[in-house]
Design an enzyme around this catalytic site. Sequence first.
Site, PDB file in Angstrom:
ATOM      1  CB  SER A 183      -0.958   0.004   1.194  1.00  0.00           C
ATOM      2  OG  SER A 183      -0.218  -0.014   2.384  1.00  0.00           O
ATOM      3  CG  HIS A 211      -4.501  -1.598  -0.508  1.00  0.00           C
ATOM      4  ND1 HIS A 211      -5.024  -0.324  -0.350  1.00  0.00           N
ATOM      5  CD2 HIS A 211      -3.956  -1.940   0.677  1.00  0.00           C
ATOM      6  CE1 HIS A 211      -4.773   0.088   0.873  1.00  0.00           C
ATOM      7  NE2 HIS A 211      -4.134  -0.864   1.529  1.00  0.00           N
ATOM      8  CE  LYS A 242      -7.267  -1.540   3.076  1.00  0.00           C
ATOM      9  NZ  LYS A 242      -7.136  -0.560   4.149  1.00  0.00           N
TER      10      LYS A 242
END
Length: 397
Positions: A183, A211, A242
């Site tokens: 990330s 991610h 997310k």
Amino acid sequence: MQEFLEFLTGEIEKLHQARTFKVEVALEGPQDHRVKVNGRDVVMLTSNNYLGLANDPRVRQAAIRAIEEWGVGMGSVRFICGTQVLHKQLEATLSGFYETDDTILYSSCWSANEACLTTLTGSEDAIVSDELNHASIIDGVRLAKARRYVYKHNDLPDLEAKLKQARSEGARFILSVTDGVFSMEGELAPLPEIIGACERHGAVLIVDDSHATGLLGSRGRGTAEELGVWGKVPVHTGTLGKAMGSAMGGYVTGPKAVIETLRQRSRPYLFSNSLAPAVAGAAMEAFRIVMQDPSRTQTVQANARYFRDRMGSAGFRIPHGMHPIVPVIVGDTALAMAMGKDLLERGVYVSGFGYPVVPQGHARLRAQISAAHTREDLDRAVSAFVAVAQKHGVLEG
Ligand SMILES: Cc1ncc(COP(=O)(O)O)c(C=O)c1O
């Protein structure tokens, strides 16, 4: 007590002196491509809301419907009286998305990683882990009784060497664990090669795709799909906090025996409350949207390309890549912090990261692009970056 509080106050003062004291910016409304800060309209360039679903009307409605139908909370852990049909439906949805046998929900991906690493291994086993894996993996490895082998970041010969060493030192089973996307860089793990190494050494691979789920690959299935090895990662962990609705929650998905073991034995599952119905309902809707319509996945990828191209043409140092995490390297930590502050004053909210989060001399502003961003948002962000960089001498005026 007094002495203890004085000690803590001194430690906090050191953070101020080192200019690493973190300040929280309070948003005066929902998370979105634009947010309100101090009454001003600001482009949000630092959220993991990659698909722009955090404030999507369909996802909001799903959360409201879930509260109306299922209530606010369970007041218990899953195996006592904390499982609703809704939780089973969300697990089935996730298993369908990943084409796996089964899925288990956790209150966060932090808990999912900790659960996996501590429950699936014993002292006879080994865990082989990338040195830059997420903090939850690092802590999970520390908590596990298995022997630890940490390989250099994305370094395949070192991974191979550590797998060999674990085997030759008598490991019964080897789990190898990596972030799908790292990330701080938006950098992908070389999964085809990692899968090959794991197969050669009989290791079980776990990929944390926090991610990547929803935003990488042609159907948003994540890093494995993006890199052409869909179906070859035995165990995935991921977050619901997310791209997939951005609320909170995590999961592990994979073979039946793995998930059943976690359901029976993992402590973050057995001793922590169930996911709130609103969160489960919102996440289910987010997965439904992504599975039925890949356009948001395509938009976030196109927006990332656009922003990367424009920033590169403006003269910024952007590491090569394709991910919507776009690190803008400026070098010095204090400079990154000062630029972040100036960018916010110019209506763009982007976080600065410095040492020790990233190596000395690699301080950066980390931009994160969303499918919700308009071209106008992205152009405004690029113009603000250019003006602030010129002010600080990062770019020629
Ligand atoms: C790679 C990775 N894994 C796990 C997590 C933790 O996710 P959660 O917020 O669901 O605990 C994060 C969040 O920062 C992450 O980036």
